[in-house]
Design a protein around this motif. Structure first.
Motif, PDB file in Angstrom:
ATOM      1  N   GLY A  21       0.808  -1.218   0.000  1.00 36.98           N
ATOM      2  CA  GLY A  21       0.000   0.000   0.000  1.00 36.98           C
ATOM      3  C   GLY A  21       0.835   1.257   0.000  1.00 36.98           C
ATOM      4  O   GLY A  21       0.545   2.218  -0.722  1.00 36.98           O
ATOM      5  N   GLY A  39       2.380   2.119  -3.418  1.00 34.36           N
ATOM      6  CA  GLY A  39       1.486   2.231  -4.571  1.00 34.36           C
ATOM      7  C   GLY A  39       1.522   1.022  -5.479  1.00 34.36           C
ATOM      8  O   GLY A  39       1.083   1.090  -6.638  1.00 34.36           O
ATOM      9  N   VAL A  69      -0.268  -1.452  -5.380  1.00 35.17           N
ATOM     10  CA  VAL A  69      -1.629  -1.966  -5.594  1.00 35.17           C
ATOM     11  C   VAL A  69      -2.072  -1.725  -7.032  1.00 35.17           C
ATOM     12  O   VAL A  69      -2.660  -2.604  -7.681  1.00 35.17           O
ATOM     13  CB  VAL A  69      -2.616  -1.297  -4.621  1.00 35.17           C
ATOM     14  CG1 VAL A  69      -4.033  -1.746  -4.910  1.00 35.17           C
ATOM     15  CG2 VAL A  69      -2.245  -1.625  -3.193  1.00 35.17           C
ATOM     16  N   ASN A  87      -6.746   6.580  -6.029  1.00 35.19           N
ATOM     17  CA  ASN A  87      -5.604   5.702  -5.790  1.00 35.19           C
ATOM     18  C   ASN A  87      -4.954   5.950  -4.434  1.00 35.19           C
ATOM     19  O   ASN A  87      -4.551   5.011  -3.746  1.00 35.19           O
ATOM     20  CB  ASN A  87      -4.566   5.875  -6.912  1.00 35.19           C
ATOM     21  CG  ASN A  87      -5.069   5.339  -8.234  1.00 35.19           C
ATOM     22  OD1 ASN A  87      -5.977   4.515  -8.273  1.00 35.19           O
ATOM     23  ND2 ASN A  87      -4.496   5.818  -9.330  1.00 35.19           N
ATOM     24  N   HIS A  88      -4.830   7.219  -4.041  1.00 37.65           N
ATOM     25  CA  HIS A  88      -4.143   7.503  -2.778  1.00 37.65           C
ATOM     26  C   HIS A  88      -4.923   6.944  -1.598  1.00 37.65           C
ATOM     27  O   HIS A  88      -4.328   6.480  -0.606  1.00 37.65           O
ATOM     28  CB  HIS A  88      -3.893   9.009  -2.622  1.00 37.65           C
ATOM     29  CG  HIS A  88      -5.134   9.834  -2.390  1.00 37.65           C
ATOM     30  ND1 HIS A  88      -5.710   9.981  -1.150  1.00 37.65           N
ATOM     31  CD2 HIS A  88      -5.899  10.560  -3.245  1.00 37.65           C
ATOM     32  CE1 HIS A  88      -6.777  10.753  -1.239  1.00 37.65           C
ATOM     33  NE2 HIS A  88      -6.924  11.117  -2.511  1.00 37.65           N
ATOM     34  N   THR A 139      -6.991   4.247  -1.678  1.00 36.75           N
ATOM     35  CA  THR A 139      -6.844   2.786  -1.715  1.00 36.75           C
ATOM     36  C   THR A 139      -5.480   2.371  -1.179  1.00 36.75           C
ATOM     37  O   THR A 139      -5.364   1.436  -0.374  1.00 36.75           O
ATOM     38  CB  THR A 139      -7.017   2.279  -3.153  1.00 36.75           C
ATOM     39  OG1 THR A 139      -8.311   2.648  -3.642  1.00 36.75           O
ATOM     40  CG2 THR A 139      -6.867   0.771  -3.219  1.00 36.75           C
ATOM     41  N   ASN A 140      -4.430   3.071  -1.614  1.00 33.57           N
ATOM     42  CA  ASN A 140      -3.084   2.766  -1.122  1.00 33.57           C
ATOM     43  C   ASN A 140      -2.994   2.943   0.387  1.00 33.57           C
ATOM     44  O   ASN A 140      -2.384   2.130   1.093  1.00 33.57           O
ATOM     45  CB  ASN A 140      -2.058   3.666  -1.811  1.00 33.57           C
ATOM     46  CG  ASN A 140      -1.918   3.363  -3.290  1.00 33.57           C
ATOM     47  OD1 ASN A 140      -2.220   2.260  -3.737  1.00 33.57           O
ATOM     48  ND2 ASN A 140      -1.471   4.350  -4.059  1.00 33.57           N
ATOM     49  N   ARG A 141      -3.599   4.003   0.887  1.00 33.10           N
ATOM     50  CA  ARG A 141      -3.536   4.287   2.330  1.00 33.10           C
ATOM     51  C   ARG A 141      -4.296   3.229   3.124  1.00 33.10           C
ATOM     52  O   ARG A 141      -3.869   2.805   4.196  1.00 33.10           O
ATOM     53  CB  ARG A 141      -4.090   5.686   2.602  1.00 33.10           C
ATOM     54  CG  ARG A 141      -3.674   6.266   3.939  1.00 33.10           C
ATOM     55  CD  ARG A 141      -3.954   7.759   3.997  1.00 33.10           C
ATOM     56  NE  ARG A 141      -5.336   8.089   3.748  1.00 33.10           N
ATOM     57  CZ  ARG A 141      -5.777   8.729   2.654  1.00 33.10           C
ATOM     58  NH1 ARG A 141      -4.921   9.084   1.723  1.00 33.10           N
ATOM     59  NH2 ARG A 141      -7.060   9.002   2.505  1.00 33.10           N
ATOM     60  N   PRO A 195       2.684   7.954  -2.602  1.00 28.85           N
ATOM     61  CA  PRO A 195       1.536   7.271  -3.241  1.00 28.85           C
ATOM     62  C   PRO A 195       0.266   7.265  -2.409  1.00 28.85           C
ATOM     63  O   PRO A 195      -0.822   7.142  -2.968  1.00 28.85           O
ATOM     64  CB  PRO A 195       2.055   5.841  -3.455  1.00 28.85           C
ATOM     65  CG  PRO A 195       3.543   5.945  -3.404  1.00 28.85           C
ATOM     66  CD  PRO A 195       3.837   7.061  -2.459  1.00 28.85           C
ATOM     67  N   PHE A 196       0.381   7.381  -1.084  1.00 32.28           N
ATOM     68  CA  PHE A 196      -0.822   7.276  -0.254  1.00 32.28           C
ATOM     69  C   PHE A 196      -1.340   8.637   0.207  1.00 32.28           C
ATOM     70  O   PHE A 196      -2.156   8.714   1.118  1.00 32.28           O
ATOM     71  CB  PHE A 196      -0.572   6.362   0.956  1.00 32.28           C
ATOM     72  CG  PHE A 196       0.626   6.737   1.789  1.00 32.28           C
ATOM     73  CD1 PHE A 196       0.516   7.675   2.801  1.00 32.28           C
ATOM     74  CD2 PHE A 196       1.844   6.133   1.563  1.00 32.28           C
ATOM     75  CE1 PHE A 196       1.607   8.019   3.570  1.00 32.28           C
ATOM     76  CE2 PHE A 196       2.954   6.470   2.335  1.00 32.28           C
ATOM     77  CZ  PHE A 196       2.836   7.411   3.338  1.00 32.28           C
TER      78      PHE A 196
END
Length: 623
Positions: free
Chosen positions: A206, A209, A211, A383-384, A386-388, A597-598
């Motif tokens: 996560g 990024g 994912v 996306n951020h 989901t990554n988090r 990414p998160f």
């Protein structure tokens, strides 16, 4: 990966207290009599429309209603936590030790609460419940199946010999070579270190990024057969519990089905009193929301009656008068702490099983994120977010390993379905739900009571829960083109091979002989895991056989950072900003954020703001 968003038309009942708080829109839905007074029975029909929720994601319901809704969500998944905790206890040879089972369940409940709080406040920031991950059932069951003698060191051995001098049999009892508690601790410590390592990898997926890259290669055609194999494998645990007494087990399962499905359209009349309306009747599907818990209580009561009538003599696992000393001996308050079961150890074979479960859990959670967003009628998570969310799950899995849970925590799709039924999607409800689970974990007597549930009662509940789990998994095939021979072949072959290879390993324990005992153990664990064989075959064939992303169902799983043009007006319950992390605006706007990414990209946010201002300017009348 649940997509249970409730039926198309839901009948939801509102009491007069709720009427005071749902706002103007809710008041418009209340039926009045001709003289202007409210009827004794108030029913509100929630049609499938844009404004379906009574409380949106960012709303804060009144505290008394928040408490009610939070307890509802908390009790929904309580049986699941107990079931997986008992499976861990059995895997580490602690199923006969009430003290250990009490501590283990308390630790599980505590970590559920902490993870739920972290997910709602800092993770994907959707109304989600985090509970014990059922993806870890397969490696736990594999340990029991492949190494059935793992608990023998903690048991005394009895040997019978014939004495030729006396002409009589001689019985020799040899004491256990390892103390029972030490044996349990050694197995738990192997789970701890392996889970910590798998959790750290989960966190990196996560935080980096990764994912997004995974989703380019893994879609429903890979995930459905993989998780379906988990559900099929779960039947072993259900049968083991329910076979103690099939009558009580099937009674519990049957009542769960009746309450949740056959009586789904019937609203239970509940008498209540309020200051404004006095005595009146509120209709609410209480029996449906708490179907499994009500069925378990009835099954528990039947076990008590059978015990009192002497019908369960010699069947201790089905009796209700066994284990009372565990309740009496348990402390009122127990505080789980890191290292409570000793320092963590590491096992390669256990780690491999946990790593496979971790990868499946990641994809399962992503599916739940999208399902929750759809249920709440908000934009898909960027996306951020989901990554988090995945990073938070991995971090809490790491801490679950430190605490000795023996399993990870993951998103529960069943609670997402409950949001669709109750029409309450407030994050505040799930914050309180997390606090309730923390309280459950700290009250030792609470865990002690629940571990005394008769095994056939728990087995009946597992039949229903595992059955619904399989059904939810199959629902993801809606994104796949099922008229495609390619997809049908991949799904069928991966399922049959996922069942065949572990069956061969189980039936021929000496079939793998490399000359190295450690290598043999690792290979047996790998090939004995139904997920690995099915997942690898499905992923390989899905990415090597020709097929479009639409045909494979990957397009439906992928979301963009911004809604498509013309789609922003569809999401009436919130906008993309609800996914922003709890950080000061000055920090959010730092240019370095675009490399993390998160966290949201500030440049992208500025682009959205400029686009919105441009639309507003174009909408102004010409002078």
């Amino acid at each position: 990966m649940s997509n249970s968003t409730g039926p198309a038309v839901q009948v939801f009942t509102v009491s007069s207290e709720m009427e005071n708080h749902v706002g103007e829109e809710g008041m418009k839905m209340v039926n009045h009599t001709e003289n202007g007074h409210v009827d004794d029975t108030v029913t509100v029909e929630e049609k499938e429309c844009e404004d379906g929720l009574i409380y949106k994601v960012t709303d804060n319901p009144p505290m008394h209603l928040t408490i009610l809704f939070a307890f509802q969500q908390a009790l929904l998944s309580l049986a699941n936590q107990l079931a997986l905790s008992l499976m861990v206890a059995e895997a580490v040879c602690g199923d006969k030790n009430p003290e250990f089972k009490t501590k283990l369940l308390s630790t599980t409940l505590l970590m559920d609460g902490i993870t739920t709080l972290a997910m709602v406040l800092f993770g994907v920031r959707l109304p989600l419940f985090q509970g014990a991950a059922f993806e870890y059932v397969v490696p736990l069951l594999a340990l029991q199946t492949l190494y059935p003698d793992r608990c023998d060191a903690g048991k005394p051995t009895v040997t019978t010999m014939f004495n030729e001098t006396t002409g009589m049999n001689l019985t020799i009892v040899t004491n256990a070579t390892v103390d029972e508690w030490e044996l349990i601790m050694s197995h738990v410590q192997y789970l701890q270190g392996s889970l910590m390592t798998a959790g750290f990898i989960h966190f990196l997926i996560g935080a980096t990024g990764f994912v997004g890259l995974i989703l380019n290669f893994v879609g429903p055609v890979t995930i459905v057969p993989t998780i379906l194999l988990i559900g099929i494998y779960m039947q072993r645990a259900a049968v083991k519990f329910v076979s103690v007494h099939w009558g009580i087990g099937l009674l519990t399962a049957g009542l769960s089905v009746i309450f949740s499905l056959y009586l789904a359209r019937w609203k239970l009349p509940i008498p209540m009193w309020t200051k404004k309306r006095g005595c009146h009747v509120m209709r609410y599907p209480l029996h449906q929301v708490f179907a499994i818990l009500i069925a378990m209580l009835i099954g528990w009561g039947v076990s008590g009656i059978f015990t009192a009538c002497g019908l369960l003599e010699g069947n201790d696992l089905a009796r209700t008068d066994i284990g009372h000393e565990a309740i009496a001996d348990a402390n009122w308050f127990y505080f789980p702490y890191p290292g409570q079961f000793g320092p963590p150890d590491f096992s390669v074979s256990v780690f491999v099983g946990f790593l496979i479960a971790t990868m499946i859990s990641v994809l399962d959670s992503i599916g739940d994120y999208y399902a929750c967003a759809k249920t709440c009628n908000v934009p898909p998570p960027p996306n951020h977010a989901t990554n988090r969310g995945i990073a938070i799950e991995g971090l809490c899995t790491f801490f679950s390993g430190i605490m000795g849970c023996g399993h990870a925590t993951s998103t529960y799709g069943g609670n997402v379905g409950a949001v669709g039924i109750t029409k309450v999607g407030s994050r505040q409800v799930f914050v309180l739900c997390g606090i309730i689970y923390i309280a459950f974990g700290l009250v030792g007597k609470f865990s002690a009571v629940f571990i005394t549930i008769p095994h056939p009662v728990l087995g009946g509940a597992l039949i229903v829960m595992f059955g619904m789990f399989i059904g939810v998994v199959l629902s993801n095939l809606q994104y796949v083109n099922l008229t495609s021979t390619r997809n049908l072949a991949i799904i069928g072959l991966s399922v049959i091979m996922g069942l065949a290879v572990p069956y061969w390993v189980e039936k021929t324990p000496d079939g793998i002989q490399t000359g190295n005992e450690n290598a043999d153990r690792i290979l047996r664990t790998l090939l004995g895991n139904a997920n690995l064989t099915g997942a690898l075959l499905a992923c390989f064939m899905d990415n090597t056989l020709p097929g479009t992303k639409e045909e494979r169902g990957i397009t439906a799983w992928q979301s963009s950072e911004t809604p498509e043009e013309g789609q922003s007006s569809v999401y009436t319950q919130g906008d993309i900003s609800l996914y922003d992390p709890l950080l000061p605006e000055r920090v959010k706007n730092l240019s370095i954020m675009k490399y993390i990414p998160f966290l949201p990209n500030p440049k992208l946010k500025q682009t959205k703001r400029d686009s919105f201002m441009s639309e507003e300017m174009h909408s102004l009348p010409a002078l």
